[in-house]
Design an enzyme around this catalytic site. Structure first.
Site, PDB file in Angstrom:
ATOM      1  N   ALA A 213       0.120  13.603 -23.069  1.00 59.70           N
ATOM      2  CA  ALA A 213      -0.204  12.242 -23.516  1.00 59.70           C
ATOM      3  C   ALA A 213       0.716  11.745 -24.638  1.00 59.70           C
ATOM      4  O   ALA A 213       1.163  10.607 -24.621  1.00 59.70           O
ATOM      5  CB  ALA A 213      -1.659  12.175 -23.970  1.00 59.70           C
TER       6      ALA A 213
ATOM      7  N   LYS B  99      -1.422   6.488 -23.798  1.00 61.98           N
ATOM      8  CA  LYS B  99      -0.940   6.879 -25.131  1.00 61.98           C
ATOM      9  C   LYS B  99       0.552   6.534 -25.213  1.00 61.98           C
ATOM     10  O   LYS B  99       0.882   5.375 -25.383  1.00 61.98           O
ATOM     11  CB  LYS B  99      -1.189   8.371 -25.396  1.00 61.98           C
TER      12      LYS B  99
ATOM     13  N   ASP C 100       0.126  19.172 -21.057  1.00 59.55           N
ATOM     14  CA  ASP C 100      -0.788  18.027 -21.161  1.00 59.55           C
ATOM     15  C   ASP C 100      -0.055  17.075 -22.112  1.00 59.55           C
ATOM     16  O   ASP C 100       0.009  17.302 -23.316  1.00 59.55           O
ATOM     17  CB  ASP C 100      -2.126  18.510 -21.721  1.00 59.55           C
TER      18      ASP C 100
ATOM     19  N   TYR D 162       0.832  -1.203   0.000  1.00 59.17           N
ATOM     20  CA  TYR D 162       0.000   0.000   0.000  1.00 59.17           C
ATOM     21  C   TYR D 162       0.868   1.255   0.000  1.00 59.17           C
ATOM     22  O   TYR D 162       0.630   2.191  -0.766  1.00 59.17           O
ATOM     23  CB  TYR D 162      -0.900  -0.011   1.244  1.00 59.17           C
TER      24      TYR D 162
ATOM     25  N   PHE E 182      -7.663  19.594 -24.954  1.00 55.61           N
ATOM     26  CA  PHE E 182      -8.330  18.310 -25.140  1.00 55.61           C
ATOM     27  C   PHE E 182      -9.692  18.337 -24.422  1.00 55.61           C
ATOM     28  O   PHE E 182      -9.867  19.092 -23.478  1.00 55.61           O
ATOM     29  CB  PHE E 182      -7.437  17.202 -24.571  1.00 55.61           C
ATOM     30  N   ASP E 183     -10.644  17.508 -24.873  1.00 59.40           N
ATOM     31  CA  ASP E 183     -12.007  17.667 -24.327  1.00 59.40           C
ATOM     32  C   ASP E 183     -12.135  17.388 -22.829  1.00 59.40           C
ATOM     33  O   ASP E 183     -12.869  18.086 -22.148  1.00 59.40           O
ATOM     34  CB  ASP E 183     -13.065  16.929 -25.163  1.00 59.40           C
TER      35      ASP E 183
ATOM     36  N   HIS F  19     -22.564  11.886 -28.383  1.00 57.25           N
ATOM     37  CA  HIS F  19     -21.977  10.978 -29.374  1.00 57.25           C
ATOM     38  C   HIS F  19     -21.765   9.561 -28.865  1.00 57.25           C
ATOM     39  O   HIS F  19     -21.822   8.611 -29.622  1.00 57.25           O
ATOM     40  CB  HIS F  19     -20.668  11.555 -29.923  1.00 57.25           C
TER      41      HIS F  19
HETATM   42  C1  LIG Z   1      -6.326  11.029 -23.708  1.00 58.48           C
HETATM   43  C2  LIG Z   1      -5.987  12.410 -23.335  1.00 58.48           C
HETATM   44  C3  LIG Z   1      -6.346  12.945 -22.081  1.00 58.48           C
HETATM   45  C4  LIG Z   1      -7.191  12.174 -21.091  1.00 58.48           C
HETATM   46  O1  LIG Z   1      -6.584  11.006 -20.673  1.00 58.48           O
HETATM   47  P1  LIG Z   1      -7.406   9.678 -20.293  1.00 58.48           P
HETATM   48  O2  LIG Z   1      -6.322   8.715 -19.934  1.00 58.48           O
HETATM   49  O3  LIG Z   1      -8.230   9.269 -21.454  1.00 58.48           O
HETATM   50  O4  LIG Z   1      -8.253  10.022 -19.099  1.00 58.48           O
HETATM   51  C5  LIG Z   1      -5.962  14.236 -21.792  1.00 58.48           C
HETATM   52  N1  LIG Z   1      -5.282  14.979 -22.678  1.00 58.48           N
HETATM   53  C6  LIG Z   1      -4.912  14.513 -23.881  1.00 58.48           C
HETATM   54  C7  LIG Z   1      -4.142  15.363 -24.822  1.00 58.48           C
HETATM   55  C8  LIG Z   1      -5.260  13.210 -24.255  1.00 58.48           C
HETATM   56  O5  LIG Z   1      -4.926  12.759 -25.477  1.00 58.48           O
END
Ligand SMILES: *Cc1c(COP(=O)(O)O)cnc(C)c1O
Length: 458
Positions: free
Chosen positions: A217, A258, A215, A72, A124-125, A450
């Site tokens: 990914a 990613k 951000d 843990y 990103f969304d 969607h």
């Molecule tokens: C996928 C993604 C996220 C969110 O990550 P999740 O692992 O799907 O929660 C945030 N920012 C970018 C640029 C992404 O491609």
């Protein structure tokens, strides 16, 4: 004769995928209410819905799973990941989270308050969602070139200096908790940000006293593009480029699904101890104790190994060249897509492929359905269904671009699969004169429609 390019790995384990008949697919897509999200994965031959968590782990990653320490507090796996993040990305402090949006939730709970402004390059969304949920504002400062799909530009993810400085100049720094730099810029089509642009962002951030958050990914794919396209970087290693990139950030959020090539996971990287302490409280509340944060020990091990593999040049070259290969096939067949090809996906211009389908009948979704019927290939609509209704007028919003996104999972499909995808699209495009009607909405959720929308063919 020059030797042709080939993959930098060989295949040790395979998963069977089944080709179905057109008749079966007609039945299945009807049962799925013409929504590709509703299909079962067994009903799909080649799945290009997303590159998130869908990549193939390596033998080394699988063996790391066996070495996971599930304690843990203070697990070896935590320290392995912490040391890897420090070594490759340069962050002294880190917090594990279960995926990228959880990292956003924890970090933004710490720094974002109502009325704040977060300028950036096409957020990103989920990032935008977490900003707007806190009644703050995501301000898009992407360069205008990003929105011209046929224009070739090496760094369409770049921030526009004038747009950014305007936001920083006209607002007090207390209202700007961070500039968000998304690498690569997912929303603009997996387009990279140049090192020069990151330096510019850092300079403005220092001038106005605000933080920079990456951000991250697809940070490694971004580094690959810098190496290939930016002057002065051709001889630098991916790791050197990554190090320099993150030297311009105060913090980062990461979706490890990613570029870290794992099926689930995320983290926050931080340079400031005080911010780390404050964020730790939210991590404990939302994710788990700070040495596991929603991940098992074995998952942290596989993630640490994935960060090493994901930042190797040969792997990145194999990955991006596959996306480019699909792009070159589509060029050969005269199918228009967003240019240049980004890191993780091709965005097909649906209005060009199916010019006779009116926009009120959702050409990109129609193209997605047709491609599925043709070959069992599943893409995803990035068009008017995704754009949703205007929150005030409740009218459908029709974005400039109606795209079918074909997202390529990492190390998963071969170039033969790319050939199938391209040929299937060509066959659909050749029937464009017969495809004159699209779909209509039977039922939709009030937001994020969607995912669950139910449709019928016209
Ligand atoms: C996928 C993604 C996220 C969110 O990550 P999740 O692992 O799907 O929660 C945030 N920012 C970018 C640029 C992404 O491609």
């Amino acid at each position: 004769m020059d030797l042709p390019f080939s993959e930098s790995y060989k295949i040790k384990m395979v998963e069977t995928i089944r080709k179905s008949t057109r008749k079966e697919r007609e039945q299945w897509i009807k049962e799925a209410k013409y929504n590709l999200f509703n299909l079962r994965s067994e009903q799909v031959f080649i799945d290009l819905l997303t590159d998130s968590g869908t990549g193939a782990m390596s033998d080394k990653q699988w063996s790391e799973l066996m070495l996971g320490d599930e304690s843990y507090a203070g697990a070896r796996s935590y320290y392995k990941l912490k040391d890897t993040i420090k070594e490759i990305l340069g962050f002294e402090y880190f917090l594990p989270t279960h995926q990228g949006r959880a990292a956003e939730n924890v970090l933004f709970s710490t720094i974002v308050k109502q009325g704040d402004l977060l300028p950036g390059n096409a957020h990103f969304d989920t990032t935008k969602g977490h900003i707007e949920f806190r009644k703050a504002h995501a301000i898009d400062c992407t360069i205008d070139e990003a929105y011209n799909t046929q224009m070739e530009h090496p760094f369409k993810g770049n921030l526009d200096e004038e747009k950014l400085e305007k936001v920083l100049k006209e607002n007090p720094s207390e209202r700007i908790p961070a500039i968000i730099v998304t690498v690569t810029c997912n929303t603009s089509g997996g387009q990279p940000v140049s090192m020069e642009n990151m330096r510019m962002v850092r300079r403005l951030a220092d001038k106005y006293g605000v933080r920079v958050v990456f951000d991250s990914a697809r940070f490694a794919e971004n580094a690959y593009f810098i190496k290939m396209r930016e002057e002065g970087y051709a001889d630098k290693s991916i790791r050197e480029i990554v190090s320099e990139m993150f030297s311009y950030a105060d913090a980062m959020t990461m979706s490890s699904k990613k570029d870290a090539i794992v099926n689930i996971g995320g983290f926050i990287g931080l340079k400031d101890k005080e911010l780390f302490r404050q964020a730790s409280t939210f991590n404990i509340m939302f994710e788990g104790f700070i040495t596991y944060g929603g991940m098992s020990g074995r998952d942290m091990n596989a993630l640490a190994q994935g960060l090493r593999e994901g930042t190797e040049f040969e792997y990145l070259q194999t990955r991006i060249r596959q996306v480019e290969y699909l792009g070159s096939k589509l060029d050969e067949y005269g199918i228009k897509f967003q240019r240049p090809v980004g890191g993780h996906a091709i965005f097909v211009d649906a209005k060009q492929v199916l010019p006779n389908v009116p926009r009120e009948e959702f050409p990109a979704q129609t193209l997605g359905i047709e491609l599925y019927l043709e070959a069992g290939v599943r893409g995803v609509e990035i068009g008017a269904i995704l754009a949703d209704r205007d929150p005030e007028t409740r009218e459908n919003r029709y974005p400039e671009l109606e795209m079918l996104r074909l997202t390529i999972p990492r190390r998963t499909y071969t170039n033969n699969h790319m050939d199938v995808i391209a040929a299937a699209l060509r066959n659909v495009a050749e029937r464009k004169d017969e495809i004159t009607r699209g779909v209509k909405i039977l039922w939709e959720a009030p937001i994020m429609r969607h995912f669950t929308v139910e449709l019928d063919r016209l």
